[in-house]
Write a protein that holds these residues in place. Structure first.
Motif, PDB file in Angstrom:
ATOM      1  N   ASN A 108      -2.665 -11.271   0.628  1.00  0.00           N
ATOM      2  CA  ASN A 108      -2.600  -9.894   0.126  1.00  0.00           C
ATOM      3  C   ASN A 108      -1.240  -9.269   0.380  1.00  0.00           C
ATOM      4  OD1 ASN A 108      -5.063  -8.969  -1.110  1.00  0.00           O
ATOM      5  ND2 ASN A 108      -6.032  -9.431   0.842  1.00  0.00           N
ATOM      6  N   ILE A 109      -0.728  -9.496   1.612  1.00  0.00           N
ATOM      7  CA  ILE A 109       0.610  -9.008   1.931  1.00  0.00           C
ATOM      8  C   ILE A 109       1.579 -10.187   1.927  1.00  0.00           C
ATOM      9  CG2 ILE A 109       2.045  -7.949   3.728  1.00  0.00           C
ATOM     10  CD1 ILE A 109      -0.492  -6.376   4.577  1.00  0.00           C
ATOM     11  N   GLY A 110       1.143 -11.278   2.563  1.00  0.00           N
ATOM     12  CA  GLY A 110       2.014 -12.437   2.705  1.00  0.00           C
ATOM     13  C   GLY A 110       2.518 -12.989   1.380  1.00  0.00           C
ATOM     14  N   GLY A 111       1.746 -12.784   0.307  1.00  0.00           N
ATOM     15  CA  GLY A 111       2.122 -13.318  -1.005  1.00  0.00           C
ATOM     16  C   GLY A 111       3.400 -12.719  -1.551  1.00  0.00           C
ATOM     17  N   THR A 112       3.641 -11.424  -1.269  1.00  0.00           N
ATOM     18  CA  THR A 112       4.812 -10.779  -1.869  1.00  0.00           C
ATOM     19  C   THR A 112       5.696 -10.081  -0.826  1.00  0.00           C
ATOM     20  OG1 THR A 112       3.422  -8.874  -2.363  1.00  0.00           O
ATOM     21  CG2 THR A 112       3.801 -10.400  -4.153  1.00  0.00           C
ATOM     22  N   GLU A 127      -1.224  -1.493   0.293  1.00  0.00           N
ATOM     23  CA  GLU A 127      -1.376  -0.586  -0.855  1.00  0.00           C
ATOM     24  C   GLU A 127      -0.040   0.017  -1.294  1.00  0.00           C
ATOM     25  OE1 GLU A 127      -3.501  -0.989   1.471  1.00  0.00           O
ATOM     26  OE2 GLU A 127      -5.549  -0.557   0.847  1.00  0.00           O
ATOM     27  N   HIS A 128       0.840   0.274  -0.323  1.00  0.00           N
ATOM     28  CA  HIS A 128       2.108   0.930  -0.676  1.00  0.00           C
ATOM     29  C   HIS A 128       3.223  -0.059  -1.000  1.00  0.00           C
ATOM     30  CE1 HIS A 128       0.965   4.969   1.443  1.00  0.00           C
ATOM     31  NE2 HIS A 128       0.185   4.649   0.434  1.00  0.00           N
ATOM     32  N   VAL A 129       3.009  -1.360  -0.738  1.00  0.00           N
ATOM     33  CA  VAL A 129       4.097  -2.322  -0.972  1.00  0.00           C
ATOM     34  C   VAL A 129       3.609  -3.555  -1.738  1.00  0.00           C
ATOM     35  CG1 VAL A 129       5.903  -3.735   0.093  1.00  0.00           C
ATOM     36  CG2 VAL A 129       5.289  -1.546   1.123  1.00  0.00           C
ATOM     37  N   SER A 130       2.825  -4.403  -1.054  1.00  0.00           N
ATOM     38  CA  SER A 130       2.602  -5.731  -1.629  1.00  0.00           C
ATOM     39  C   SER A 130       1.754  -5.707  -2.891  1.00  0.00           C
ATOM     40  CB  SER A 130       1.942  -6.642  -0.587  1.00  0.00           C
ATOM     41  OG  SER A 130       0.609  -6.230  -0.372  1.00  0.00           O
ATOM     42  N   TRP A 131       0.812  -4.739  -3.000  1.00  0.00           N
ATOM     43  CA  TRP A 131      -0.054  -4.711  -4.173  1.00  0.00           C
ATOM     44  C   TRP A 131       0.605  -4.084  -5.394  1.00  0.00           C
ATOM     45  CZ3 TRP A 131      -5.551  -3.136  -1.977  1.00  0.00           C
ATOM     46  CH2 TRP A 131      -6.168  -4.289  -1.456  1.00  0.00           C
ATOM     47  N   ILE A 132       1.711  -3.375  -5.178  1.00  0.00           N
ATOM     48  CA  ILE A 132       2.263  -2.660  -6.329  1.00  0.00           C
ATOM     49  C   ILE A 132       3.562  -3.267  -6.840  1.00  0.00           C
ATOM     50  CG2 ILE A 132       1.165  -0.425  -5.913  1.00  0.00           C
ATOM     51  CD1 ILE A 132       3.762   0.430  -4.511  1.00  0.00           C
ATOM     52  N   GLY A 133       4.147  -4.211  -6.107  1.00  0.00           N
ATOM     53  CA  GLY A 133       5.389  -4.812  -6.590  1.00  0.00           C
ATOM     54  C   GLY A 133       5.358  -6.326  -6.432  1.00  0.00           C
ATOM     55  N   LYS A 134       6.071  -7.016  -7.298  1.00  0.00           N
ATOM     56  CA  LYS A 134       6.073  -8.470  -7.224  1.00  0.00           C
ATOM     57  C   LYS A 134       7.395  -9.026  -6.667  1.00  0.00           C
ATOM     58  CE  LYS A 134       1.971  -9.393  -8.928  1.00  0.00           C
ATOM     59  NZ  LYS A 134       1.386  -8.619  -7.815  1.00  0.00           N
ATOM     60  N   ASP A 135       8.410  -8.170  -6.569  1.00  0.00           N
ATOM     61  CA  ASP A 135       9.729  -8.619  -6.127  1.00  0.00           C
ATOM     62  C   ASP A 135       9.731  -8.780  -4.603  1.00  0.00           C
ATOM     63  OD1 ASP A 135      12.344  -8.826  -5.283  1.00  0.00           O
ATOM     64  OD2 ASP A 135      13.125  -7.371  -6.737  1.00  0.00           O
ATOM     65  N   ASN A 145      10.254  -5.910  -1.780  1.00  0.00           N
ATOM     66  CA  ASN A 145       9.061  -5.600  -0.992  1.00  0.00           C
ATOM     67  C   ASN A 145       9.331  -5.743   0.498  1.00  0.00           C
ATOM     68  OD1 ASN A 145       7.565  -5.073  -3.216  1.00  0.00           O
ATOM     69  ND2 ASN A 145       6.205  -6.832  -3.050  1.00  0.00           N
ATOM     70  N   THR A 146      10.008  -6.827   0.853  1.00  0.00           N
ATOM     71  CA  THR A 146      10.287  -7.068   2.274  1.00  0.00           C
ATOM     72  C   THR A 146      11.149  -5.943   2.836  1.00  0.00           C
ATOM     73  OG1 THR A 146      10.178  -9.420   1.806  1.00  0.00           O
ATOM     74  CG2 THR A 146      11.190  -8.779   3.894  1.00  0.00           C
ATOM     75  N   ASN A 147      12.143  -5.508   2.063  1.00  0.00           N
ATOM     76  CA  ASN A 147      12.991  -4.410   2.514  1.00  0.00           C
ATOM     77  C   ASN A 147      12.198  -3.129   2.706  1.00  0.00           C
ATOM     78  OD1 ASN A 147      15.299  -5.865   2.685  1.00  0.00           O
ATOM     79  ND2 ASN A 147      15.950  -5.451   0.578  1.00  0.00           N
ATOM     80  N   LYS A 148      11.295  -2.867   1.741  1.00  0.00           N
ATOM     81  CA  LYS A 148      10.510  -1.630   1.848  1.00  0.00           C
ATOM     82  C   LYS A 148       9.581  -1.715   3.059  1.00  0.00           C
ATOM     83  CE  LYS A 148       7.541   1.570  -0.687  1.00  0.00           C
ATOM     84  NZ  LYS A 148       6.682   1.766  -1.840  1.00  0.00           N
TER      85      LYS A 148
END
Lengths: 314, 652
Positions: free
Chosen positions: B13-17, B98-106, B110-113
C-alpha cells in the motif's frame, strides 16, 4: 417590442409553407416581433448530423453567428429538427476544444451564445396561455376535440432542450385549452412517428404513424395538432399508407398549432394555408361548428325554459 | 529529547510507491531523532512490539509513525507508546498512505513528500507536552429517534438492559414502514402479527418513555451528557384522557382527510386513530380537514367523547430530556413515482406504488384485503409490476440499489395469486437481487410455483387504452418489444433518505452522504457508530435495509449503548482549549464563535476573562483562530506547534 431572430428552416420554404406562413401571421397578431436571420443557411439537420458532428454544428453555428449582430432576445425556429441542431451545436460548443474547431470552419466565429428557443416555447413562456385566453374570451375553438402531438425531439434530450416535461409536455395543451378546445389526454404525445424513415422504410413509418392515428381516433379526437413539419407530413400526407398498415380508414385532419391559433385570432385562411393540408380540415372544423351550434341551441333552450317558468310563476 | 521514527510499508500500500527505507534513512538526520526503522506492518503485533522494544532500548521520549490515516490507527499507536511507559500524547503520526502513496505513482516524488511529512511530524513532536485526561460522570439514559422496527428493537434492547429509554416518534404511532406491510418476505408471515407484540412491549415497558407526534428540536452537550429539546406537536386531543375507543372516528362528519397510514389510498375522518394496533392508541385531529378548526363549526367529537379528551385550542409544547447516548433510527422514504412522467404515476389512478399495493392486500387496509383497483373498484386480472423505479437510475439521481424491491415485488406477485387465483402477474426487472437467507429460493418460487411472468427489461411507457393500461417495454433476453395490457400497474418505488434527515444530522453533528443517508464511522468495522461520540445509527437511515438487517442493526446499536453505559465515568479528550489568563483581555470573541457553548465569561479579580468548560470543549480550534491576543490555545495544537510544522516544511 422584444425582437427575435427568426430561423424559418428549409421545410418552411417547401413542404410546410403553411407552418411558416401561419407562424409569421400568429406572431404578428400576438406582438412577437420576428426578424429573419439574413442569409440563413441549412441548420445541419438529418444528412449532416448523422455523418459528421463537427460539420453539422458548424452549419448551425453559421446561423448563430449571423444572429449575433441582430441584438435579438433569442434565436427562434418553428421546426423541432432545426431547434435540435441549433441547440445541440450550442451544447457541444460549451466544450472549448470543440468550439475552436467549429470556429475554424466559419468565416465569422461565434462569440457569445444567444439563447435558442422554439416558437412554441416563446408563445408558451413569453406570451403565455393566460394572455392568449384573455385576448380571446369567447373561446373560438370550443367544441373541438384535439389530440396534441409533440413528436419525439421537441423536448428531448431534456438536458439539451430545457423546455417543458420531456415525457409529458403540456405547452401546446395549455395554448389549445386557452382557445377553448377540448384537449384529450393523448398518451403518445412524445412517441416517434417514424420521422425520416419515410424514405428508406415506408413500412416502419406507416406502422408508427398508424399507431398514433389509431390512439387519437380511439380517444374520439376531431383532429391531431402538431408542432413539427415532419410529424405533420407523416400523419397527414401518409394517412392513406397508415390506414392501409392498420387495416382501417382514418380521416383525421392534422393541423399545425399555429394554424388553429390563427383561426382563433381571425387570421384569413389563405394566410394560414389550410388548403395545403392533405386531409380536409373541414371535417374537424364542421364538427367544431356543429358542437358550438348545438351548445348555443341548448343554452337558448334552457334560457327559454327559464323564461317560461318565470312567466308561469308570475 | 530522544525521538524514534517508524516508517510503515503497509505491505504494498505504501511500499509500492514510496521507498520506505530511504524515508527512514532521511529521518535519521532530523533534530532529536535517535532511532529510525522501516517495518512491513507497524500496526501488527510484531510491529507494535518493535516500537515498544525501541522505546525501551533507546529510552525514547516520543515516537513518530509514518503510515496510514490517524482516523483509523492513531488510537492503536497511542496505546502502544503508553504500554512502553510514555504519555500517549508524546506520539505523532504522518499520513503517507492516503496523502502520498495512494494518490501518486511517481516513486521519487512520493518518497520526497513522505520525508517532508515525516519531518513535519518530528517538529510537531518536539513541541509536544504530556497531556492527561479528566474523568466525568455519564447520564445512563438513552434517546432513540424514530419508532420504526429498528428504533423499537434498539429501545427494547436498551430497556431490557435496565436503562431508561426515551423514544421519539414523528408520527402519531410507532411501527414505521413495517406496520404498513401486509406480509413479510421470504416467510410470508403477517407483518403486524410479529411487529404488534413488540409495539405493545414498548408501550408497557416501565423503562421506556414514548413521545409520539414529537420531533427533536435541538441537541446540545456531548457523549454522556446530551440535552435534547423535543417538540411535542398538538394532536388536539388530551392523550392522558383519550382511551382510544374510536367513538369520535365513527361520528366525525369530515371524511376527506388524507389517509397517511393507508398511503393515500382512500380517505379517512378528520379525527382518527391510524390503525387498530396503533401504539399509542390515541386519536389525532388533522387540522386541515377538521370542520371545527377550519370553520369554527361542528365539534361533534367533543360532544361524543366519553372522557372529554378533545382540546381544540391545544398548542405544541417543548420538553427537555437529558440522556447519555442517542440512537438515530429515522428510516427511509419512498421515491416519488411521479418523477417518471412516462409511467404516469400520480396522473393515472391505476398506477400505484408497491406500498399502496401492500395496503390493498392488507386485511386492515382500505379495501379489507380485497384487491380493487383505485379507478373503478374492479378486481384486476392482469397486474404488471415494474421494478427499479427510483433505484439504479442515474437520470433521477438515484444510482444506488434499494435492495429490497426485488423481494417485495416477488412477495406481492405471490400474494396476488393467492388473492386472485385467475390472475396473471408480470414483473419487469433489471436483475434479481436476492442475496439474503432463503431469498433467491423465494423469488424462484414466485416464478416456478406461482407462474409469475418475469420479463427482463425496462418499461418504457405506460398509458391508458380504454379501461386498461398498456405497458410497453423490452424483453432484453428475447430481444423483442413487449406490450402487456394490464388492469393495474404496481411500481416498485425505491428508497430515499427520510424527509428532514440532513437537518437532523446537522442537529446531531453527524455526517450524511449526498442522498441524505447518515454516514457510519467506518463502512465495515464501525457500522452502527458515527464520528460523533455517543451517537449511533440503526436501520434504513444509514441506507436502504430490509427488516432483518434493520432489526440486527437496532440490536447492535443497543449493544454499543449498553457497552458505553457499562462504565461509570468517561474520560474526556485532553486536546481542548485552555486560556492564558494573563494574556486574556476579556473581549469575548471566543465565547461568540464557539459552536458548542464551551466557553463562558468569568469575573477574575474584577476583570472579565474567558474560561473553558473542559467537558464541553470539542477541540475544534475556532476560538484559537479568533483570539486577537493568542491567549486561548488548543492543547496539542498550539500556535507554536503549528508554526514549528510550517517552519519545518519551509526548510525541508
Amino acid at each position: 417590442m422584444t425582437k427575435y431572430a427568426y430561423y424559418p428552416g428549409c421545410s418552411g420554404q417547401g413542404t410546410s409553407q403553411e407552418y411558416d406562413s401561419s407562424t409569421r401571421a400568429v406572431c404578428r397578431a400576438l406582438g412577437v416581433n420576428l426578424v429573419d436571420i439574413p442569409d440563413w443557411s441549412c441548420c445541419g439537420s438529418t444528412p449532416a448530423h448523422t455523418v459528421d458532428h463537427l460539420l453539422s454544428s458548424a452549419l448551425a453555428a453559421r446561423n448563430l453567428a449571423l444572429a449575433e449582430d441582430m441584438d435579438a432576445a433569442a434565436v427562434i425556429t418553428p421546426c423541432p429538427s432545426c431547434l435540435t441542431n441549433l441547440k445541440a451545436a450550442v451544447h457541444r460548443m460549451s466544450d472549448r476544444e470543440f468550439r475552436l474547431q467549429v470556429n475554424k470552419l466559419l468565416d465569422k466565429p461565434v462569440d457569445r451564445s444567444t439563447p435558442v428557443k422554439s416558437v412554441l416555447q416563446v408563445l408558451a413562456e413569453d406570451v403565455g396561455s393566460d394572455a392568449v385566453a384573455e385576448m380571446l374570451p369567447n373561446k373560438p375553438l370550443a367544441g373541438l376535440k384535439l389530440a396534441p402531438y409533440y413528436g419525439c425531439i421537441m423536448n428531448r434530450p431534456p438536458e439539451v432542450m430545457q423546455f417543458d416535461d420531456h415525457e409529458n409536455p403540456t405547452a401546446m395543451d395549455k395554448l389549445m385549452a386557452a382557445l377553448g378546445a377540448e384537449v384529450l389526454p393523448f398518451p403518445l404525445k412524445v412517441e416517434c412517428c417514424g420521422a425520416s424513415f419515410g424514405i428508406p422504410r415506408k413500412d416502419i413509418v406507416a406502422k408508427l404513424s398508424g399507431k398514433l392515428l389509431e390512439a387519437a381516433a380511439g380517444l374520439g379526437a376531431h383532429a391531431v395538432v402538431t408542432a413539427c413539419p415532419l410529424c405533420q407530413m407523416n400523419l397527414d400526407l401518409r394517412q392513406g399508407q397508415a390506414s392501409a398498415a392498420m387495416g382501417r380508414k382514418f380521416q383525421l385532419p392534422v393541423f399545425y398549432y399555429t394554424q388553429l391559433l390563427g383561426l382563433a385570432l381571425g387570421i384569413p385562411q389563405s394566410e394560414l394555408g389550410l388548403s395545403k393540408l392533405c386531409v380536409n380540415p373541414r371535417l374537424a372544423l364542421d364538427a367544431m361548428y356543429a358542437a358550438q351550434a348545438e351548445k348555443r341551441e341548448r343554452e337558448a333552450k334552457s334560457e327559454a325554459d327559464k323564461q317560461t317558468l318565470k312567466a308561469k310563476a308570475a | 529529547m530522544k525521538i524514534g521514527v517508524f516508517i510503515c510499508h503497509c505491505g504494498s500500500n505504501i511500499g509500492g510507491t514510496v521507498d520506505a527505507a530511504k524515508v527512514a534513512e532521511a529521518a535519521r538526520a532530523f533534530p532529536d531523532v535517535v532511532f529510525t526503522s522501516d517495518t512491513m506492518y507497524a500496526c501488527s503485533e510484531p510491529g507494535q512490539d518493535g516500537i515498544i522494544q525501541a522505546i525501551k532500548d533507546n529510552q525514547l521520549d516520543g515516537v513518530v509513525v509514518s503510515s496510514c490515516t490517524p482516523r483509523m490507527h492513531e488510537p492503536t499507536f497511542r496505546r502502544t507508546v503508553e504500554r512502553a511507559g510514555l504519555n500517549r500524547f508524546m506520539f505523532e503520526m504522518a499520513n503517507i498512505r492516503e496523502h502520498v502513496s495512494w494518490i501518486g505513482k511517481d516513486k521519487e516524488a512520493n518518497t520526497n513528500k513522505a520525508i517532508e511529512l515525516t519531518g513535519i511530524a518530528v517538529e510537531k513532536l518536539r513541541q509536544d507536552q504530556p497531556l492527561f485526561a479528566k474523568q466525568f460522570d455519564i447520564n445512563k439514559r438513552v434517546m432513540v429517534i424514530g419508532g420504526g422496527v429498528a428504533g423499537i428493537q434498539a429501545a427494547l434492547d436498551c430497556a431490557d438492559g435496565d436503562r431508561e429509554v426515551v423514544l421519539v416518534e414523528r408520527e402519531s404511532t410507532i411501527g414505521g414502514k413495517m406496520a404498513k406491510l401486509d406480509k413479510t418476505f421470504p416467510t410470508v408471515d403477517c407483518s403486524s402479527c410479529i411487529l404488534g407484540p413488540k409495539m405493545v412491549d414498548v408501550a408497557q415497558h416501565s423503562k421506556i418513555k414514548l413521545y409520539a407526534m414529537s420531533e427533536v428540536e435541538e441537541i446540545s452537550g456531548y457523549v454522556g451528557n446530551f440535552e435534547v429539546k423535543i417538540k411535542r406537536k398538538a394532536p388536539y386531543v388530551n392523550w392522558e384522557l383519550c382511551t382510544g375507543c374510536g367513538l369520535c372516528m365513527e361520528k366525525c362528519p369530515s371524511k376527506k382527510s388524507k389517509d397517511r397510514f393507508n398511503e393515500q389510498v382512500g380517505t379517512t375522518t378528520a379525527i382518527n386513530i391510524p390503525f387498530p394496533q396503533a401504539i399509542p392508541k390515541k386519536a389525532v385531529i388533522d387540522p386541515k380537514f377538521c370542520i371545527k378548526l377550519t370553520k369554527g363549526k361542528c365539534g361533534i367529537c367533543a360532544k361524543v367523547c366519553p372522557t372529554k379528551a378533545i382540546v381544540f385550542d391545544q398548542q405544541e409544547e417543548i420538553v427537555s430530556e437529558s440522556v447519555g447516548a442517542i440512537v438515530a433510527a429515522t428510516g427511509y422514504d419512498l421515491f416519488d413515482i411521479s418523477k417518471y412522467g412516462e409511467y404516469g404515476g400520480g396522473r393515472l389512478p391505476d398506477v400505484i406504488t408497491g406500498m399502496q399495493y401492500e395496503r390493498l392486500l392488507s386485511a386492515s387496509g382500505p379495501t379489507g384485503g380485497h384487491v380493487k383497483r383505485p379507478s373503478d373498484g374492479k378486481e384486476p386480472k392482469t397486474i404488471v409490476f415494474v421494478q427499479c423505479v427510483g433505484s439504479r437510475d442515474k437520470s433521477v439521481d438515484r444510482p444506488y440499489c434499494s435492495g429490497f424491491c426485488c423481494m417485495y415485488t416477488a412477495k406481492q406477485a405471490i400474494l396476488t395469486k393467492d388473492h386472485i387465483p385467475d390472475s396473471t402477474s408480470y414483473v419487469f426487472y433489471m436483475d434479481i437481487r436476492a442475496p439474503g437467507k432463503m431469498y433467491d429460493e423465494f423469488t424462484r418460487r414466485a416464478m416456478e410455483e406461482y407462474g409469475t411472468q418475469y420479463v427482463r427489461g425496462r418499461v418504457s411507457m405506460i398509458y391508458p387504452k380504454g379501461d386498461k393500461l398498456l405497458v410497453r417495454g423490452a424483453d432484453t433476453l428475447m430481444g423483442t418489444q413487449v406490450e402487456v395490457e394490464a388492469d393495474l400497474v404496481v411500481l416498485a418505488a425505491g428508497a430515499e433518505a427520510s424527509v428532514g434527515a440532513p437537518q437532523l444530522a446537522e442537529k446531531l453533528r453527524i455526517s450524511y452522504d449526498k442522498y441524505g443517508f447518515f454516514m457510519e464511522s467506518h463502512p465495515k468495522l464501525r457500522p452502527v457508530e458515527t464520528n460523533t461520540a455517543g451517537v449511533y445509527l440503526a436501520g434504513a437511515c444509514q441506507g436502504p435495509k430490509d427488516i432483518p438487517a434493520s432489526v440486527a442493526q437496532g440490536s447492535a446499536a443497543a449493544a454499543k449503548v449498553l457497552a458505553l453505559f457499562a462504565k461509570d465515568k468517561l474520560e474526556n479528550d485532553p486536546m481542548i482549549s485552555f486560556v492564558d489568563i494573563k494574556r486574556c483581555v476579556g473581549c469575548g470573541k471566543c465565547v461568540q464563535v464557539c459552536p458548542f457553548g464551551a466557553i463562558k465569561e468569568v469575573d477574575f479579580r474584577g476583570e472579565p476573562k474567558a474560561e473553558v468548560i473542559e467537558t464541553v470543549c470539542q477541540g475544534c480550534g475556532l476560538c484559537t483562530a479568533t483570539c486577537p491576543q493568542g491567549a486561548i490555545q488548543l492543547s496539542h495544537f498550539t500556535d507554536n506547534q503549528i508554526l514549528a510544522e510550517v517552519n519545518a516544511l519551509c526548510q525541508l
